[in-house]
Structures are given as C-alpha cells and as structure tokens.
Design an enzyme around this catalytic site. Structure first.
Site, PDB file in Angstrom:
ATOM      1  N   GLU A 306       0.833  -1.393   0.129  1.00 19.52           N
ATOM      2  CA  GLU A 306       0.156  -0.072  -0.059  1.00 19.52           C
ATOM      3  C   GLU A 306       0.775   1.305   0.080  1.00 19.52           C
ATOM      4  OE1 GLU A 306      -2.895  -0.542   3.013  1.00 19.52           O
ATOM      5  OE2 GLU A 306      -3.930  -2.131   2.263  1.00 19.52           O
ATOM      6  N   GLU A 423      -5.146  -8.254  -0.670  1.00 25.09           N
ATOM      7  CA  GLU A 423      -5.850  -8.340   0.401  1.00 25.09           C
ATOM      8  C   GLU A 423      -7.424  -8.049  -0.067  1.00 25.09           C
ATOM      9  OE1 GLU A 423      -4.687  -5.312   3.368  1.00 25.09           O
ATOM     10  OE2 GLU A 423      -2.662  -5.834   3.045  1.00 25.09           O
TER      11      GLU A 423
END
Length: 691
Positions: A306, A423
């Site tokens: 991220e 994810e």
C-alpha cells in the site's frame, strides 16, 4: 521449501545498500589475495545520448577469493554515475569496483557480477584492460560494444535479458491465497505484539488443510533495522522470518513476502527525504534479496505494501522509482532471484484508473516477463463500514466491485500481466463484528470470489486473526469460510434476505423472499436435514419462494423472541443459504445518563437486530461525524450489545456533536421497525430521553 528444511536457520549480518544516487555504498569486505587468473565480460547493454548501462561479469580462474577489487581505465572520459552490487569509485579515468558485503567470496571457477549507469560524450569505447586484486585479467577477456543506440534513456538498469518464466501460470497456481496478517507486520517488538500467537508449523498445516495454495506473509522491517548508512536488519529477526517462510514452503505453499507497514512509517516521507528513503529502501531489499536468493521459485517478492507519499503530486514518479529499483536489486542479486516472480503494487494498491495506468507504464518499461501487478479491495466503502445507510449488497455495491476488478483486468490480465488481489475483505471486520449483516456479507464474498475467477485474478484473503483462529485452528465464522471456499470453484445461490421476522402476537402471515439463483437451480427447502413439503410448507414461482402461514406458525412454536428455526435453501451447486425464522416486536428504549466517553442506551431488543442509525439536529441538519450523511458509521459511532441490552454511542460520535445541542436519533432495525430517541450533550455530560 520442502519439509526437510523445517527449522532451518540462517543468521545474516547487516548488508549495505547496493544502489545509491551517486553510486557510493559501504563495502564491508576488503579485497582478498591476488587472483591467479581472471576473465572479465564487460557489456554495454543499452546506450543513449549522453548515457549508458553496463554489466560486468568477473570469472575467477585462480584460488578462491574472500574479497575482490576490479580496476580499469576509460579512454574517452566516461564516468560511472550509479552502481549496484558493488561500490564503484572513480578518480579521473581510473575506475575501481569493490565487492559489496554479500558477494565478496568467489570460488575458484566461480563468477560474480555488478552493474552501473554511466555518462559519455563523443564516443563510448569499452575498456581494454582489467585488473583483479592486482592481477591482470588475461583469461579471454570479453568486451562487447552495444549493437544498437536507443534514442531515449531506459527507466531501469537491466543487466540481462528479461528472465524466462510464466508469470500467469505462477499467479494462477497461487489461487486461493491467505494473509498471515498482524504477525510479522506488527510494529512492536515481535510477531506477538499485536495479540496474535507465535506462528507455528501447526498453524501453517491448518491453513493448508483449508485449501489455500499461497500465503502472503507481510513483514515490517523498520523497527528491526540499525542506523544509516547500512540499515542493518537484526539477524535474529531475519532468521525468524526465514524460518517461517521455509516452513510455509515446506508445506507446499507459494509464499509472498514484502515490505509492509514501512510504507507509512518512513517510506511515505520520500518527497522531503528522497535520498535517505531510497538508500534505506535499497538497503532493505538488498538484504532481503540476498537472504532469500537461493529459495525455490515458489517464494515471491512484493516491493511494498500500500505505497503512499506525503506529496500526492510526486507519488506516481516516486513509486515508479521504488518499483524499478526493487526489480533491479532483486534481479542482480543472482540465484533464483534472477527469475523469481516479482509483484508490483499500484499507488495505494488502488484500482483507480490513473493508478493502474501509472503502474502499467512502469511494467512496460521494465520489460520483465516475471512481473505481476497487485491491488487490494475492501468493498464499496459505505457498505464496507456500514455508513450512509448502505446496509445491503445492493446494485451500487455490486457495481463498485465489478468496476474495480474490470479495470484491473483491462489494465493487466487482459494484456498477459497477472493480477493478485493481495488483500480483500470488509473494513467492518476491524471495527465491530456485526457491522455488516451476515447475509449481506455472504453475498459480497460469494460474488467477489465468482467475479475474480471470471477476470482470472488471484485472491488472498486478509486475515489478521479475526477469521481463522490461530490457536484452535477453526474458523470463527464457518459459514463465511464455506461461502468463500465455494466461490473458488462455483457459484452459490443466495436470497434477498436471510431473516424472516414474524410478530410476537397475532396471526402469522405467509412470507415471500426472492432467490438469487446465480446460475443454479432450487432443489429443496430443509430443516435439520429434512425436506419441507412443496405445496404444503412452501411454494416456488420462478425466483419467488413463499413460506406458507401454516409452516411458519409451526416453525415459530412458542414464538419466543429471537431465532425460532433455521432453514436451509438448497441449490444445485454451491453452499445452502441459511434462512432464520425470527420472532420480534418493536424494541423498547429507556432514558439514561452518561458521559461523552461512556454512554449507552438501555435497549430491550425483543428479538430484533440493529441495522443503522440516523442522527440530526433540531433544524434537520446532520449531526455527528461524516455530517454529509445522517446515517452514522456502525462500530465507529454506535455498537449494539445484545447480551447487555444496550446500544453504545462512542466518544467519536460525541466528539463531533455540538455542545448544548439536542440530537434526534432514528434507530433502524432489520425487521423494518424504527425507534426515535434523543440525546443532549452538556459539556462531557450526556442525557438520553424518549422525547
């Protein structure tokens, strides 16, 4: 890894950065004895106006070396500007390349290589003479001039032809995947600092038994690193990470490791501290790449989790720089890393079109066949956290999912670049269990699994301990797991609801629900494994399933509040759909006092279940956080406790309620009932009333 490698240990000293802005890096191994013989292969891989990329391979033809120093001279004023896998310095025309801390040992007959970028003017002839540890390299020295002259500079510094391999096949073989979340990515002292137990072989075996083919092991390195310039990773921590990676590989998993929460701990400061962050990032990946270079190809590297930066305008260029540097470091570290699958994220691991396009540009420039893209998905945000009145897996929520995966597919998988959904889940899991109603949650996971299959996207379930219990090795929500597992191979039927609410008193009516067949056919309606009778207990017309009044009267029995019976709607494929038959009345609330940090509405739920809550001031404007909507975020603002008989309002909610104001709350329940309640804040004191 195979099972024989279980428990294997490897303690590594800290490694220096292999790539820095000026080509200056610390080398901790000094040059060893003179080489009795050597051969050098100097290749200019690419050249453009004013610059070039070169790779130098040294073959040791003498005794084993414990350190090396290669020297040469340029004949036409060339200059080294950036190097990797060696420390390269230059004085005038004389150039010296010294081994890095991890590649100083070269066996007799062995080879070592390094690369660099350089500048030139006029012409760029290759050097004609090399000396290794004071000995001239005369063993068939090979020099190769460039065969073409590119018109633009490359965005990376490749040293070899892109490795052979089938990234699509590897990523497909990784389906389905699971995240070992909140263990090695925990930012505390060790893997247990965020409440999860120490990772065991039994846990990995248990995950394997659930049908997962890959494990993503997020790793946060920052709190286990020494100071600049080496940023040495603590050897005990690196050894422990490697032990668990070995155990997972021994179980037959594909394993993906990364740089995780470092993304927001220090990498995000790159706009203001470019050189410092880049040096640390390179040092970190140099050490990881070296430690795992000889692991089997089932180990996969992900450049960063991220990625985010304090300056959004610079973010795309900075991520491109990190992803490119990551690829260069890993590929040039040798061993299996030369062909290992590398996974590159979009900015924020988002599937927004601009972020997909930016990563696609990076991947195209790399020209590497063993690269995959990764994004994350936690659903349409209002649904994912239960805010703004989005309580169901409705058309808008489904369209968000479809658009997200469609964009990732169009940008990558449709062009032969595989995508890993590294994810996925719902954010409501992290704020309050029950934030997302069970049936609506199941519909989300059923559809996501199905649609990801259609788009050939590998999925990796985010689990920070809330799904698969890491001690008892059972699922906290077996029904959810069943739906997820089914979605890996087929579709399951669902319905417009998983709850039928009936009144406590009076005549019980027939009730109709809509079936979402999802390509299946209805086969039976069952209770405790026994089929109910069509025509007597229920009727079916198309996708409309009607339970008769007589059947519902029998099923509710004494009509106690809550769930009286559970039915299973069985379809031709997938898992059955659970249907709860509930007795309820309108909930009863009571007056109360408390504080902004501890206030709860006494609630007799009477078999009903809270869905959402509106909050408005007397003038009709929205009250509390996220005042663009009257509907407050479940868990963050309100939390029901069915055992205690309360609906708690959080300090977060009162933190954005005007002092001295009276707020009208409208509580919505899944039966369709609504109840009005009032709260008045006076400083830190709160009073709750019925009028």
């Amino acid at each position: 890894m195979t099972r024989i490698s279980r428990g294997r240990r490897l303690a590594l000293a800290g490694l220096a950065a292999a790539l820095t802005a000026g080509g200056i890096a610390a080398a901790t191994t000094s040059a060893g004895a003179a080489a009795a013989g050597c051969k050098v292969d100097y290749k200019v891989g690419s050249q453009w106006s004013g610059g070039f990329t070169a790779n130098v391979a040294i073959t040791n033809l003498g005794d084993a070396l414990s350190g090396w120093k290669l020297t040469w001279a340029y004949a036409n004023g060339q200059a080294v500007t950036q190097a990797w896998n060696a420390t390269v310095t230059q004085a005038g025309t004389a150039v010296t390349a010294t081994n890095a801390s991890y590649n100083g040992n070269v066996a007799s007959g062995g080879s070592v290589s390094f690369g660099f970028n350089g500048s030139w003017t006029g012409s760029n002839p290759v050097p004609t003479a090399f000396t290794l540890n004071g000995t001239a390299c005369t063993g068939a020295t090979a020099t190769t001039a460039p065969t073409t002259t590119p018109t633009t500079a490359p965005t990376t510094a490749p040293t070899t032809t892109p490795p052979a391999g089938n990234a699509e096949a590897t990523v497909a073989a990784m389906q389905p995947g699971w995240n070992l979340g909140n263990s090695f990515d925990a930012t505390g002292a060790d893997e247990t600092s965020w409440g999860n137990p120490k990772v065991t072989q039994a846990l990995l075996d248990g995950v394997k038994a659930q049908g997962f083919k890959s494990i993503r092991i997020p790793v946060t390195w920052g709190q286990h690193q020494g100071a600049a310039p080496a940023y040495t990773i603590d050897s005990a921590y690196l050894t422990r990470v490697k032990e668990v990676v070995d155990q997972a590989l021994a179980d037959g998993f594909y394993v993906m490791i990364n740089i995780h929460h470092d993304s927001w701990q220090w990498i995000n400061t790159m706009p203001a501290s470019h050189d410092t962050v880049l040096t640390r990032y390179n040092a970190t990946w140099t050490q990881i790449a070296t430690a795992f270079r000889d692991e089997p190809a089932k180990l996969v590297f992900e450049s960063v989790n991220e990625p985010q930066f304090t300056d959004e305008a610079q973010a795309p260029a900075l991520l491109n720089e990190l992803n490119t540097s990551f690829r260069t470091i890993v590929r040039n570290s040798g061993g299996t890393n030369a062909t290992r699958l590398l996974v590159l994220p979009t900015l924020n691991t988002s599937a927004d079109q601009a972020k997909l396009d930016s990563l696609a540009t990076t991947i195209a420039a790399l020209g590497d066949r063993n690269v995959a893209a990764t994004v994350h998905y936690y659903g349409y945000w209002p649904f994912s956290v239960n805010v703004a009145g989005t309580t169901t897996f409705d058309a808008t929520t489904q369209a968000d999912l479809v658009g997200y995966l469609d964009r990732a597919n169009a940008a990558f998988t449709a062009k032969g670049i595989p995508v890993i959904l590294g994810e996925y889940g719902l954010l409501g899991f992290d704020t309050a269990i029950g934030a997302i109603e069970q049936g609506e949650k199941l519909k989300f996971f059923e559809y996501l699994g199905y649609y990801a299959r259609q788009k050939k996207i590998t999925t990796m379930l985010w689990d920070n301990g809330q799904h698969f219990d890491r001690t008892s090795l059972v699922w906290h929500d077996p029904e959810l797991y069943g739906q997820i597992k089914s979605s890996w191979t087929t579709r399951s039927g669902t319905a417009s609801t998983d709850q039928i609410f009936l009144p406590k008193s009076g005549t019980i009516p027939a009730r109709t629900i809509t079936l979402n067949l999802n390509g299946t056919t209805f086969t039976a309606l069952r209770q405790n494994g026994k089929n109910l009778v069509q025509g007597t207990d229920y009727s079916l017309s198309g996708d409309q399933l009607t339970l008769t009044a007589a059947a519902l009267t029998r099923l509710t029995g004494s009509r106690a509040y809550g769930v009286n019976a559970q039915l299973s709607v069985v379809f031709s494929a997938g898992v059955p759909w659970r249907l709860d038959i509930r007795t309820s009345d309108i909930p009863v609330l009571a007056a109360a006092t408390g504080t902004t940090s501890a206030f709860a509405i006494p609630t007799t739920f009477r078999g009903d279940v809270l869905a959402t809550m509106e909050a408005k001031y007397a003038d009709g404007t929205n009250a509390g956080p996220q005042n663009w909507t009257p509907f407050k975020e479940f868990g963050a603002n309100l939390t029901p406790d069915y055992t205690a008989g309360t609906i708690g309002l959080t300090s977060t909610f009162f933190g954005e309620v005007t002092d001295g104001s009276k707020v009208t709350l409208t509580l919505h329940f899944w039966s369709g009932a609504t109840v009005t309640y009032y709260v008045t804040r006076s400083g830190t004191a709160v009073a709750g009333t019925l009028s």
